[in-house]
Design a protein around this motif. Structure first.
Motif, PDB file in Angstrom:
ATOM      1  N   GLY A 194      -8.631  28.654  15.600  1.00 23.06           N
ATOM      2  CA  GLY A 194      -9.739  28.745  16.537  1.00 23.06           C
ATOM      3  C   GLY A 194     -10.389  27.428  16.903  1.00 23.06           C
ATOM      4  O   GLY A 194     -11.387  27.405  17.618  1.00 23.06           O
ATOM      5  N   SER A 195      -9.828  26.317  16.451  1.00 22.28           N
ATOM      6  CA  SER A 195     -10.432  25.002  16.683  1.00 22.28           C
ATOM      7  C   SER A 195      -9.841  24.357  17.921  1.00 22.28           C
ATOM      8  O   SER A 195      -8.622  24.331  18.102  1.00 22.28           O
ATOM      9  N   SER A 196     -10.707  23.795  18.757  1.00 21.09           N
ATOM     10  CA  SER A 196     -10.258  23.113  19.968  1.00 21.09           C
ATOM     11  C   SER A 196     -10.026  21.631  19.671  1.00 21.09           C
ATOM     12  O   SER A 196     -10.685  20.742  20.215  1.00 21.09           O
ATOM     13  N   GLY A 197      -9.082  21.386  18.775  1.00 12.01           N
ATOM     14  CA  GLY A 197      -8.775  20.019  18.395  1.00 12.01           C
ATOM     15  C   GLY A 197      -8.050  19.982  17.073  1.00 12.01           C
ATOM     16  O   GLY A 197      -7.576  20.996  16.568  1.00 12.01           O
ATOM     17  N   PHE A 198      -7.996  18.785  16.475  1.00 13.71           N
ATOM     18  CA  PHE A 198      -7.345  18.625  15.174  1.00 13.71           C
ATOM     19  C   PHE A 198      -7.977  17.443  14.457  1.00 13.71           C
ATOM     20  O   PHE A 198      -8.662  16.610  15.050  1.00 13.71           O
ATOM     21  N   TYR A 199      -7.741  17.368  13.150  1.00 11.74           N
ATOM     22  CA  TYR A 199      -8.338  16.353  12.289  1.00 11.74           C
ATOM     23  C   TYR A 199      -7.245  15.427  11.758  1.00 11.74           C
ATOM     24  O   TYR A 199      -6.082  15.823  11.608  1.00 11.74           O
ATOM     25  N   THR A 200      -7.645  14.204  11.453  1.00 13.35           N
ATOM     26  CA  THR A 200      -6.742  13.292  10.771  1.00 13.35           C
ATOM     27  C   THR A 200      -7.531  12.427   9.804  1.00 13.35           C
ATOM     28  O   THR A 200      -8.691  12.068  10.066  1.00 13.35           O
ATOM     29  N   TYR A 201      -6.927  12.131   8.659  1.00 14.06           N
ATOM     30  CA  TYR A 201      -7.484  11.204   7.691  1.00 14.06           C
ATOM     31  C   TYR A 201      -6.340  10.546   6.941  1.00 14.06           C
ATOM     32  O   TYR A 201      -5.178  10.932   7.104  1.00 14.06           O
ATOM     33  N   ALA A 202      -6.653   9.525   6.158  1.00 15.61           N
ATOM     34  CA  ALA A 202      -5.599   8.811   5.437  1.00 15.61           C
ATOM     35  C   ALA A 202      -6.125   8.293   4.116  1.00 15.61           C
ATOM     36  O   ALA A 202      -7.324   8.009   3.968  1.00 15.61           O
ATOM     37  N   ILE A 203      -5.214   8.184   3.152  1.00 15.95           N
ATOM     38  CA  ILE A 203      -5.519   7.601   1.848  1.00 15.95           C
ATOM     39  C   ILE A 203      -4.661   6.358   1.679  1.00 15.95           C
ATOM     40  O   ILE A 203      -3.432   6.416   1.801  1.00 15.95           O
ATOM     41  N   TYR A 204      -5.325   5.217   1.424  1.00 13.01           N
ATOM     42  CA  TYR A 204      -4.628   3.959   1.140  1.00 13.01           C
ATOM     43  C   TYR A 204      -4.739   3.698  -0.366  1.00 13.01           C
ATOM     44  O   TYR A 204      -5.817   3.829  -0.950  1.00 13.01           O
ATOM     45  N   ASP A 205      -3.638   3.260  -0.977  1.00 13.28           N
ATOM     46  CA  ASP A 205      -3.624   3.072  -2.419  1.00 13.28           C
ATOM     47  C   ASP A 205      -2.862   1.794  -2.765  1.00 13.28           C
ATOM     48  O   ASP A 205      -1.690   1.649  -2.403  1.00 13.28           O
ATOM     49  N   HIS A 206      -3.547   0.858  -3.428  1.00 13.74           N
ATOM     50  CA  HIS A 206      -2.942  -0.396  -3.883  1.00 13.74           C
ATOM     51  C   HIS A 206      -2.978  -0.387  -5.411  1.00 13.74           C
ATOM     52  O   HIS A 206      -4.058  -0.349  -6.009  1.00 13.74           O
ATOM     53  N   LEU A 207      -1.823  -0.435  -6.047  1.00 10.81           N
ATOM     54  CA  LEU A 207      -1.745  -0.360  -7.501  1.00 10.81           C
ATOM     55  C   LEU A 207      -1.987  -1.733  -8.130  1.00 10.81           C
ATOM     56  O   LEU A 207      -1.729  -2.785  -7.524  1.00 10.81           O
ATOM     57  N   LYS A 208      -2.465  -1.708  -9.347  1.00 11.68           N
ATOM     58  CA  LYS A 208      -2.903  -2.930 -10.028  1.00 11.68           C
ATOM     59  C   LYS A 208      -1.797  -3.962 -10.164  1.00 11.68           C
ATOM     60  O   LYS A 208      -2.027  -5.175 -10.048  1.00 11.68           O
ATOM     61  N   LEU A 231       0.849  -1.190   0.000  1.00 14.14           N
ATOM     62  CA  LEU A 231       0.000   0.000   0.000  1.00 14.14           C
ATOM     63  C   LEU A 231       0.886   1.242   0.000  1.00 14.14           C
ATOM     64  O   LEU A 231       1.883   1.292   0.721  1.00 14.14           O
ATOM     65  N   ASN A 232       0.507   2.223  -0.776  1.00 18.20           N
ATOM     66  CA  ASN A 232       1.004   3.565  -0.550  1.00 18.20           C
ATOM     67  C   ASN A 232       0.121   4.191   0.520  1.00 18.20           C
ATOM     68  O   ASN A 232      -1.116   4.157   0.417  1.00 18.20           O
ATOM     69  N   ILE A 233       0.740   4.768   1.532  1.00 16.73           N
ATOM     70  CA  ILE A 233       0.007   5.313   2.676  1.00 16.73           C
ATOM     71  C   ILE A 233       0.271   6.808   2.779  1.00 16.73           C
ATOM     72  O   ILE A 233       1.421   7.250   2.721  1.00 16.73           O
ATOM     73  N   ASP A 234      -0.798   7.558   2.923  1.00 10.24           N
ATOM     74  CA  ASP A 234      -0.715   9.011   3.093  1.00 10.24           C
ATOM     75  C   ASP A 234      -1.561   9.385   4.302  1.00 10.24           C
ATOM     76  O   ASP A 234      -2.787   9.386   4.231  1.00 10.24           O
ATOM     77  N   LYS A 235      -0.907   9.651   5.425  1.00  2.00           N
ATOM     78  CA  LYS A 235      -1.600  10.071   6.647  1.00  2.00           C
ATOM     79  C   LYS A 235      -1.605  11.595   6.712  1.00  2.00           C
ATOM     80  O   LYS A 235      -0.542  12.219   6.608  1.00  2.00           O
ATOM     81  N   ARG A 236      -2.771  12.172   6.915  1.00  3.91           N
ATOM     82  CA  ARG A 236      -2.893  13.629   6.949  1.00  3.91           C
ATOM     83  C   ARG A 236      -3.321  14.099   8.342  1.00  3.91           C
ATOM     84  O   ARG A 236      -4.131  13.444   9.014  1.00  3.91           O
ATOM     85  N   PHE A 237      -2.793  15.257   8.736  1.00  8.29           N
ATOM     86  CA  PHE A 237      -3.177  15.909   9.984  1.00  8.29           C
ATOM     87  C   PHE A 237      -3.474  17.373   9.683  1.00  8.29           C
ATOM     88  O   PHE A 237      -2.700  18.038   8.991  1.00  8.29           O
ATOM     89  N   ILE A 238      -4.609  17.856  10.214  1.00  4.68           N
ATOM     90  CA  ILE A 238      -5.059  19.218   9.922  1.00  4.68           C
ATOM     91  C   ILE A 238      -5.350  19.944  11.235  1.00  4.68           C
ATOM     92  O   ILE A 238      -6.003  19.390  12.131  1.00  4.68           O
ATOM     93  N   MET A 239      -4.879  21.179  11.325  1.00  7.79           N
ATOM     94  CA  MET A 239      -5.265  22.061  12.427  1.00  7.79           C
ATOM     95  C   MET A 239      -5.818  23.348  11.828  1.00  7.79           C
ATOM     96  O   MET A 239      -5.253  23.916  10.897  1.00  7.79           O
ATOM     97  N   LEU A 240      -6.955  23.807  12.377  1.00  6.34           N
ATOM     98  CA  LEU A 240      -7.620  25.016  11.911  1.00  6.34           C
ATOM     99  C   LEU A 240      -7.538  26.107  12.973  1.00  6.34           C
ATOM    100  O   LEU A 240      -7.478  25.820  14.181  1.00  6.34           O
TER     101      LEU A 240
END
Length: 675
Positions: free
Chosen positions: A149-163, A138-147
């Motif tokens: 005035g926000s009392s916290g932070f976000y995270t998401y990820a993209i998993y990619d398996h090539l043919k 898998l190609n893995i892309d972990k993302r972290f976001i801070m905005l």
């Protein structure tokens, strides 16, 4: 309420939920160091390892770190997967569903967005053939976001398996956070599921006694005496996906209380639809946002990728939310604030701020609306609007296949009182439309493939679900709601009590209830008489094995006795068995024949790997069997159906029934005779 009191009320709310948001707002700042990278918006500071992408510290409200400082940096806040090689290369251990744990440590950091309003970081790992057998392809892309005035932070990820990459299996993937055990002592996963929790130390040898499996521990000498004698088991705190939006921990102390919460604003990226059960918060303290797992489902939900299969999926974003409160106010109000924040996050979905092109905005998505009606001709000829029915889009498959689907996205909603539904923010692609309705057996599937394109608005009109039905109901047991919750759930053995579930609607979440069957039926099995027995008291919630004195187990045979005033020997009756969960069970059915060596009328063979009984669930997969019963094997007067669960391989083998119905033949004269 007068104006003064109203003013004081709103001021109280403001003070309660202000937390640290009174800090000077100087925008979002980013500090990249050799081993660490820090996001800071003046309210929250998040420290991540560079380039591995582990969350090693969360600073908030004067606390240097809300995460467990005694743990190594990779064991505080992290993404992980459980995987194995595919096909014949899968390891023997992995074949049992264990797989290989990978904390998804990455090798490269890229700053995607950096300004005073937002920071988004990308931690990536690129796969190549030199890593075959060592890391999941898998190609893995972990993302972290801070905005700002926000009392916290976000995270998401993209998993990619090539043919062109090799086959592999993915058993489990999630985000985990481990708050400090010396601070966070109160866990909340629902309004009626919250409590002070034991420490992880209480589970260690000497303080805790491991029971039938390692996750279940009886606390024999806990640090806090109030927990003595209780059972702690993470499975007691599982949550259905449709309800799994927010949960977390509160640090309750005399001077200040803080909350840390996982908010998942959508379950479109979770596997297996709205009824799938997932682990959540539990003793540790631990908090999980699980996106895919085999719990309550087994091998059917191992993601299997072929050697020539491309796949990409976005998991998240989820929001890690922090709040705090000063002296004198109930810390449980932090939970109310967390629920309020959850609503805000749901209303903002899909978010506008993630920078990855793989996360699609609302404008790039589509909408489907319509109306759902149900018609059961043996109840009424009318087309009745479905109130509270689930309607969803899931990848193409057979009827009911959504509950075993895991590679794509699913989008669900609930019909209103008139049966109308609107499914919004659907990612482009081809889907089937599925539904099920409480009170009726079976699954509905719309005949046409629905193609979603960006900005589309599709109205499918009025859809009519005609549930399986051949003849009139002669008798029924239970409620067709895909659970066994309406049946008899016994009190737990006093040695194995979780106090949270005493006098609780979820009383089935107590440990060891499978052993209570042998206590209640030590020698003879359950006998249910239609018209006399009450399924709320006389139908044990799970047909399990009976433990014998020599630590062996035997299969069980339940009986349903019923009376027929008339038998149509030329007609075909129908026995409908809806099962709420199965684990390694062999269900055999005989009618008016108690000889277990004779061929059964029906045999399921050994089916199911859901382990719902051991994990304190009330349902797993939904199964429906429709069995023809020729009138020649019935008699006028008393009849008996024998339900044999023949497999005796252990204590957790068994069946959770949802609903049983016996129908007469579709014969008008016969119907009149029976009425």
């Amino acid at each position: 309420m007068n104006l003064v009191n109203l003013f004081m009320f709103f001021m109280l709310q403001f003070i309660l939920f202000l937390g640290c948001s009174s800090s000077i707002d100087s925008g979002v700042r980013l500090d990249i160091q050799e081993k660490h990278v820090i996001m800071d918006n003046g309210i929250v500071q998040v420290n991540l390892s560079n380039p591995e992408g582990f969350v090693i510290g969360i600073q908030y409200n004067g606390l240097d770190n809300l995460l467990e400082v005694l743990n190594p940096e990779f064991d505080r806040g992290y993404w992980d997967i459980v995987w194995d090689q595919g096909g014949k290369n899968r390891t023997k251990k992995g074949a049992k569903g264990k797989g290989r744990l990978d904390r998804m440590d990455t090798t490269n950091l890229t700053v995607i967005v950096k300004n005073e309003e937002q920071v988004e970081l990308s931690f990536t790992r690129t796969w190549n053939f030199s890593l075959e057998g060592k890391l999941a392809p898998l190609n893995i892309d972990k993302r972290f976001i801070m905005l700002r005035g926000s009392s916290g932070f976000y995270t998401y990820a993209i998993y990619d398996h090539l043919k062109e990459w090799p086959a592999f299996d993915l058993d489990n993937t999630r985000v985990a956070f481990k708050p400090r055990k010396d601070k966070f002592n109160y866990m909340v996963i629902a309004d009626d599921r919250q409590r002070f929790m034991p420490l992880p130390d209480d589970r260690l040898p000497g303080r805790g006694q491991v029971l039938a499996y390692p996750e279940a521990v009886r606390l024999v000498d806990p640090i806090e005496p109030e927990f003595k004698g209780e059972v702690d088991d993470k499975y007691e705190y599982s949550i259905e996906s449709r309800s799994n939006y927010v949960h977390g921990w509160i640090s309750i102390h005399s001077s200040e209380s803080n909350g840390i919460w996982l908010i998942t604003p959508s379950y479109e990226f979770r596997s297996a639809g709205p009824l799938k059960q997932y682990l959540a918060s539990h003793a540790g303290p631990t908090m999980l946002s699980v996106f895919h797992s085999t719990h309550y489902s087994g091998e059917d939900l191992i993601m299997k990728f072929g050697p020539n299969e491309s796949w990409k999926k976005v998991f998240g974003p989820i929001f890690i939310y922090l709040n705090s409160m000063s002296d004198g106010l109930s810390p449980i109000r932090l939970w109310e604030d967390a629920k309020h924040q959850m609503v805000n996050e749901i209303e903002r979905w899909p978010y506008t701020f993630p920078a990855s092109k793989d996360f699609l905005s609302s404008a790039q998505r589509g909408k489907v609306e319509g109306r759902l009606l149900v018609r059961d001709r043996y109840i009424s000829d009318a087309f009745v609007p479905v109130s509270g029915g689930y309607v969803g889009l899931a990848p193409l498959g057979d009827v009911g296949s959504w509950q075993r689907e895991y590679k794509g996205y699913q989008f669900w909603t609930i019909t209103d009182d008139e049966g109308y539904f609107s499914i919004i923010n659907i990612r482009p692609g081809d889907y089937n439309l599925y539904s099920w309705v409480t009170g009726f057996i079976g699954d509905y599937q719309y005949n046409n493939v629905i193609n979603i394109t960006s900005g589309c608005n599709i109205n499918v009109g009025e859809l009519v679900y005609e549930p399986p039905r051949d003849g009139p109901t002669l008798w029924e047991i239970g409620i067709p709601d895909r659970t066994a919750a309406e049946f008899y759930v016994p009190d737990p053995n006093p040695l194995y009590v979780n106090k949270l579930y005493v006098n609780h609607t979820d009383r089935y979440r107590q440990y060891g209830l499978w052993e209570r069957y042998a206590d209640l039926y030590p020698n003879e099995d359950l006998v249910y008489t239609v018209g006399i027995s009450d399924y709320k008291k006389g139908w044990f919630f799970a047909q399990v094995t009976r433990k014998k004195d020599n630590n062996t187990y035997q299969g069980t045979t339940w009986q349903i006795n019923f009376n027929l005033n008339h038998v149509n020997i030329n007609g075909t009756y129908k026995l409908r068995l809806a099962l709420a969960s199965v684990h390694s069970a062999d269900l055999q059915i005989r009618i008016n024949n108690s000889n277990a060596t004779s061929p059964p009328l029906f045999s399921s063979g050994i089916i199911g790997k859901e382990n719902t009984i051991a994990r304190h669930g009330i349902h797993g997969f939904y199964w429906l069997f429709n069995i023809d019963v020729e009138g020649t094997i019935l008699v006028k007067g008393n009849n008996t159906i024998f339900l044999t669960q023949a497999n005796n391989n252990g204590p957790f083998v068994g069946i959770l029934y949802d609903y049983i119905r016996f129908e007469g033949p579709p014969d008008i004269n016969f119907i009149k005779d029976q009425n």
